[in-house]
Design a protein around this motif. Structure first.
Motif, PDB file in Angstrom:
ATOM      1  N   GLN A   1       0.832  -1.198   0.000  1.00 26.34           N
ATOM      2  CA  GLN A   1       0.000   0.000   0.000  1.00 26.34           C
ATOM      3  C   GLN A   1       0.869   1.251   0.000  1.00 26.34           C
ATOM      4  O   GLN A   1       1.924   1.274   0.633  1.00 26.34           O
ATOM      5  CB  GLN A   1      -0.894   0.028   1.248  1.00 26.34           C
ATOM      6  N   HIS A   2       0.432   2.290  -0.701  1.00 22.03           N
ATOM      7  CA  HIS A   2       1.173   3.544  -0.674  1.00 22.03           C
ATOM      8  C   HIS A   2       0.965   4.229   0.673  1.00 22.03           C
ATOM      9  O   HIS A   2       0.167   3.776   1.515  1.00 22.03           O
ATOM     10  CB  HIS A   2       0.810   4.450  -1.860  1.00 22.03           C
ATOM     11  N   THR A   3       1.674   5.310   0.912  1.00 22.66           N
ATOM     12  CA  THR A   3       1.686   5.909   2.244  1.00 22.66           C
ATOM     13  C   THR A   3       0.440   6.714   2.586  1.00 22.66           C
ATOM     14  O   THR A   3       0.340   7.246   3.693  1.00 22.66           O
ATOM     15  CB  THR A   3       2.947   6.783   2.437  1.00 22.66           C
ATOM     16  N   GLY A   4      -0.529   6.776   1.688  1.00 21.07           N
ATOM     17  CA  GLY A   4      -1.829   7.317   2.052  1.00 21.07           C
ATOM     18  C   GLY A   4      -2.750   6.264   2.629  1.00 21.07           C
ATOM     19  O   GLY A   4      -3.809   6.580   3.162  1.00 21.07           O
ATOM     20  N   HIS A   5      -2.340   4.991   2.498  1.00 15.31           N
ATOM     21  CA  HIS A   5      -3.175   3.886   2.956  1.00 15.31           C
ATOM     22  C   HIS A   5      -2.496   2.989   3.989  1.00 15.31           C
ATOM     23  O   HIS A   5      -3.174   2.448   4.870  1.00 15.31           O
ATOM     24  CB  HIS A   5      -3.576   3.005   1.757  1.00 15.31           C
ATOM     25  N   THR A   6      -1.185   2.806   3.874  1.00 16.17           N
ATOM     26  CA  THR A   6      -0.515   1.858   4.760  1.00 16.17           C
ATOM     27  C   THR A   6      -0.604   2.313   6.216  1.00 16.17           C
ATOM     28  O   THR A   6      -0.748   3.507   6.509  1.00 16.17           O
ATOM     29  CB  THR A   6       0.957   1.667   4.326  1.00 16.17           C
ATOM     30  N   ALA A   7      -0.523   1.358   7.143  1.00 20.54           N
ATOM     31  CA  ALA A   7      -0.792   1.669   8.558  1.00 20.54           C
ATOM     32  C   ALA A   7       0.260   2.581   9.170  1.00 20.54           C
ATOM     33  O   ALA A   7      -0.064   3.443   9.990  1.00 20.54           O
ATOM     34  CB  ALA A   7      -0.881   0.368   9.356  1.00 20.54           C
ATOM     35  N   ILE A   8       1.523   2.413   8.789  1.00 16.15           N
ATOM     36  CA  ILE A   8       2.610   3.200   9.374  1.00 16.15           C
ATOM     37  C   ILE A   8       3.031   4.257   8.370  1.00 16.15           C
ATOM     38  O   ILE A   8       3.525   3.945   7.294  1.00 16.15           O
ATOM     39  CB  ILE A   8       3.816   2.303   9.739  1.00 16.15           C
ATOM     40  N   ARG A   9       2.871   5.544   8.740  1.00 16.21           N
ATOM     41  CA  ARG A   9       3.111   6.632   7.784  1.00 16.21           C
ATOM     42  C   ARG A   9       4.180   7.608   8.251  1.00 16.21           C
ATOM     43  O   ARG A   9       4.387   8.647   7.623  1.00 16.21           O
ATOM     44  CB  ARG A   9       1.799   7.379   7.502  1.00 16.21           C
ATOM     45  N   GLY A  10       4.832   7.285   9.349  1.00 23.59           N
ATOM     46  CA  GLY A  10       5.882   8.153   9.856  1.00 23.59           C
ATOM     47  C   GLY A  10       6.773   7.393  10.819  1.00 23.59           C
ATOM     48  O   GLY A  10       6.474   6.266  11.225  1.00 23.59           O
ATOM     49  N   ASN A  11       7.884   8.010  11.195  1.00 22.55           N
ATOM     50  CA  ASN A  11       8.802   7.414  12.170  1.00 22.55           C
ATOM     51  C   ASN A  11       8.278   7.695  13.580  1.00 22.55           C
ATOM     52  O   ASN A  11       8.669   8.665  14.219  1.00 22.55           O
ATOM     53  CB  ASN A  11      10.213   7.981  11.990  1.00 22.55           C
ATOM     54  N   TYR A  12       7.390   6.873  14.034  1.00 21.67           N
ATOM     55  CA  TYR A  12       6.673   7.053  15.299  1.00 21.67           C
ATOM     56  C   TYR A  12       7.370   6.238  16.380  1.00 21.67           C
ATOM     57  O   TYR A  12       7.302   5.007  16.392  1.00 21.67           O
ATOM     58  CB  TYR A  12       5.229   6.593  15.113  1.00 21.67           C
ATOM     59  N   GLU A  13       8.054   6.923  17.294  1.00 23.03           N
ATOM     60  CA  GLU A  13       8.894   6.237  18.286  1.00 23.03           C
ATOM     61  C   GLU A  13       8.094   5.788  19.508  1.00 23.03           C
ATOM     62  O   GLU A  13       7.193   6.471  19.972  1.00 23.03           O
ATOM     63  CB  GLU A  13      10.034   7.154  18.740  1.00 23.03           C
ATOM     64  N   ILE A  14       8.452   4.605  20.008  1.00 20.91           N
ATOM     65  CA  ILE A  14       7.885   4.064  21.240  1.00 20.91           C
ATOM     66  C   ILE A  14       9.036   3.885  22.230  1.00 20.91           C
ATOM     67  O   ILE A  14      10.056   3.280  21.896  1.00 20.91           O
ATOM     68  CB  ILE A  14       7.204   2.700  20.995  1.00 20.91           C
ATOM     69  N   LYS A  15       8.885   4.409  23.442  1.00 18.22           N
ATOM     70  CA  LYS A  15       9.920   4.260  24.458  1.00 18.22           C
ATOM     71  C   LYS A  15       9.711   2.958  25.228  1.00 18.22           C
ATOM     72  O   LYS A  15       8.568   2.540  25.427  1.00 18.22           O
ATOM     73  CB  LYS A  15       9.871   5.454  25.420  1.00 18.22           C
ATOM     74  N   PRO A  16      10.744   2.276  25.690  1.00 15.63           N
ATOM     75  CA  PRO A  16      12.146   2.690  25.562  1.00 15.63           C
ATOM     76  C   PRO A  16      12.805   2.238  24.257  1.00 15.63           C
ATOM     77  O   PRO A  16      13.867   2.719  23.911  1.00 15.63           O
ATOM     78  CB  PRO A  16      12.803   1.994  26.752  1.00 15.63           C
ATOM     79  N   GLU A  17      12.161   1.303  23.522  1.00 15.93           N
ATOM     80  CA  GLU A  17      12.826   0.771  22.334  1.00 15.93           C
ATOM     81  C   GLU A  17      11.795   0.244  21.351  1.00 15.93           C
ATOM     82  O   GLU A  17      11.078  -0.715  21.634  1.00 15.93           O
ATOM     83  CB  GLU A  17      13.785  -0.367  22.720  1.00 15.93           C
ATOM     84  N   GLY A  18      11.706   0.886  20.199  1.00 18.48           N
ATOM     85  CA  GLY A  18      10.811   0.382  19.169  1.00 18.48           C
ATOM     86  C   GLY A  18       9.999   1.481  18.510  1.00 18.48           C
ATOM     87  O   GLY A  18      10.099   2.661  18.847  1.00 18.48           O
ATOM     88  N   GLN A  19       9.163   1.068  17.555  1.00 23.87           N
ATOM     89  CA  GLN A  19       8.312   1.987  16.814  1.00 23.87           C
ATOM     90  C   GLN A  19       6.860   1.500  16.861  1.00 23.87           C
ATOM     91  O   GLN A  19       6.585   0.365  17.255  1.00 23.87           O
ATOM     92  CB  GLN A  19       8.783   2.103  15.354  1.00 23.87           C
ATOM     93  N   ARG A  20       5.953   2.366  16.445  1.00 21.17           N
ATOM     94  CA  ARG A  20       4.525   2.008  16.398  1.00 21.17           C
ATOM     95  C   ARG A  20       4.357   0.717  15.594  1.00 21.17           C
ATOM     96  O   ARG A  20       4.868   0.589  14.485  1.00 21.17           O
ATOM     97  CB  ARG A  20       3.726   3.142  15.771  1.00 21.17           C
ATOM     98  N   PRO A  21       3.603  -0.255  16.122  1.00 20.11           N
ATOM     99  CA  PRO A  21       3.519  -1.565  15.459  1.00 20.11           C
ATOM    100  C   PRO A  21       2.474  -1.639  14.360  1.00 20.11           C
ATOM    101  O   PRO A  21       1.421  -0.985  14.425  1.00 20.11           O
ATOM    102  CB  PRO A  21       3.158  -2.509  16.611  1.00 20.11           C
TER     103      PRO A  21
END
Length: 468
Positions: free
Chosen positions: A83-103
């Motif tokens: 999916q292109h970035t208007g549809h896919t679930a992850i659309r940015g570098n969304y950080e989760i503390k302490p380690e990881g990104q939005r799932p």
């Protein structure tokens, strides 16, 4: 009787191998922040990339292929979901503390899930960035049988980390910011080669999500390429203003030599993968794809202008101009893909899922934005064309871009005084220097309409555009 039993066993093993060979292996190699112009096959003059260039020589080189967007996580989400970035679930570098990104959500259909359904063993070695360990986005919950590397893309900014992940097991390393001993890419590469060795008798999907040549600009203490490039560039050391405390990117006194050596190190790893496939007799039954997740970076002291890393195109990482999203893309499959071909087929990351679905005879999931490019890969059948290609970027106020045929529009969402649209004719102006928006209002309106209907609202507020 023993001879008969032995014969039956050998025959069964042979039939098993033949059935496995009916399904081609797929090795997908994703460089990190490598520009269109960083490879010899794409015109690079200063950096040696003989192994990747050989893939292009023996396969198909694309000249108009695009990443999902211009930063890591959403581009990789686009790759995984089709999916292109208007549809896919992850659309940015969304950080989760302490380690990881939005799932990624549980319900996501990914490349890896599709390959598993087709009977493939799946492995990811490198950088993930689409969900912390144990979350719905954990690679083990998104279709991968094995993962080894950096779960968190922020952690991968250090090539000498204190730990990596082997599936859900933390692998502690003898590293600290004052004691750089274990170079993570070497460990990850060895695990990837082991995966090929261990799965040679069954079809596999190997996702090599390398961190090279992303910043920081770090190499092992004894790296021959680094020393050679320092001499070749006659590079004088830059003053390090502040001792590194382990935060951010480690300063590099020789950034030109370091970046070049990192690209060449990546090229060496690609050569090792190809050699392993040949040694095991798997090369003729393996499709290799090589590309990059976005344009070249200027982080950690890197200098993309020195290398012409954008290949003459405008923009770098975080830009939706061609230099930020147009990527090298090479496909090699001995005996299946004709040697030495070039294609101007306009495609993007969301094309890979339907392509591999056709390859493995799996149904294409609903709500996929891509088209199969198998016809152009194999020179068989009629190749469909995109009506348009669409991108989003959610930093610096937000941007959108649309390509429709020869026309490319880039919209700066922060520009509230005007429509925000710039318009370029890529047939005559690939470097996007001559803005035709004022002369072509009807084309701008058409691209605005495409952008408006291509953005599906997200439950993440900052991933929605105020003016859509």
């Amino acid at each position: 009787m023993k001879k008969l039993a032995t014969f039956i066993c050998l025959t069964f093993a042979a039939v098993t191998i033949l059935k496995a060979q009916d399904k081609p292996n797929v090795v997908f190699i994703l460089a990190d922040d490598m520009g269109y112009g960083d490879l010899g096959a794409y015109g690079q003059k200063l950096i040696r990339t003989p192994n990747i260039d050989k893939l292009a020589e023996n396969g198909l080189l694309f000249t108009q292929f695009y990443a999902g967007t211009s930063v890591c996580a959403p581009s990789r989400s686009s790759l995984m979901t089709g999916q292109h970035t208007g549809h896919t679930a992850i659309r940015g570098n969304y950080e989760i503390k302490p380690e990881g990104q939005r799932p990624l959500p549980d319900s996501t259909i990914t490349l890896a899930k599709m390959f598993k359904k087709a009977g493939y063993t799946t492995g990811d070695f490198g950088k993930w960035g689409l969900g912390f360990v144990g979350s719905s986005g954990d690679p083990l919950n998104q279709g991968f049988d094995q993962f080894y590397g950096y779960n968190c893309q922020r952690q991968s900014h250090n090539y000498f980390p204190e730990h990596l992940w082997n599936n859900t097991q933390k692998v502690n390393l003898d590293n600290s910011f004052t004691n750089l001993q274990v170079y993570a890419p070497e460990l990850i590469q060895q695990q990837a080669l082991n995966f090929i060795e261990n799965n040679q008798r069954k079809p596999f999907f190997l996702y090599l999500s390398y961190t090279l040549p992303h910043a920081g600009l770090q190499l092992p203490a004894a790296n021959e390429e680094f020393e050679q490039y320092k001499k070749a560039f006659n590079e004088q050391p830059r003053a390090i203003k502040k001792e590194w405390d382990g935060n951010g990117y480690q300063p590099q006194a020789y950034p030109h030599a370091a970046y070049a050596a990192m690209v060449t190190t990546l090229d060496t790893y690609v050569g090792q993968v190809v050699a392993k496939l040949k040694a095991l007799g798997l090369d003729k039954n393996t499709l290799i794809i090589f590309t990059s997740d976005n344009g070249p970076h200027r982080e950690g002291g890197n200098d993309p202008e020195f290398f012409n890393s954008s290949g003459g195109f405008r923009g770098i990482k975080r830009s939706l101009y061609e230099g930020g999203i147009r990527e090298p893309m090479i496909a090699s499959w001995p005996g299946k893909i004709q040697k030495g071909r070039r294609s101007d087929q306009a495609g993007a990351f969301w094309d890979f899922l339907p392509t591999f679905a056709e390859l493995t005879r799996q149904p294409v999931p609903a709500h996929v934005d891509g088209l199969s490019i198998l016809p152009v890969l194999l020179s068989k059948g009629k190749q469909q064309q995109h009506e348009f290609l669409y991108w989003e970027f959610h930093e610096d106020g937000g941007r959108q871009a649309v390509r429709k045929g020869k026309w490319k529009g880039v919209k700066n969402m922060a520009d509230l005084e005007t429509s925000g649209w710039e318009l370029y004719n890529l047939e005559t102006d690939q470097k996007e220097h001559n803005d035709l928006a004022a002369q072509q209002p009807a084309i701008v309106k058409e691209l605005e309409e495409i952008a408006g209907r291509s953005h599906r609202p997200s439950d993440v507020t900052e991933w929605n555009f105020k003016r859509n």
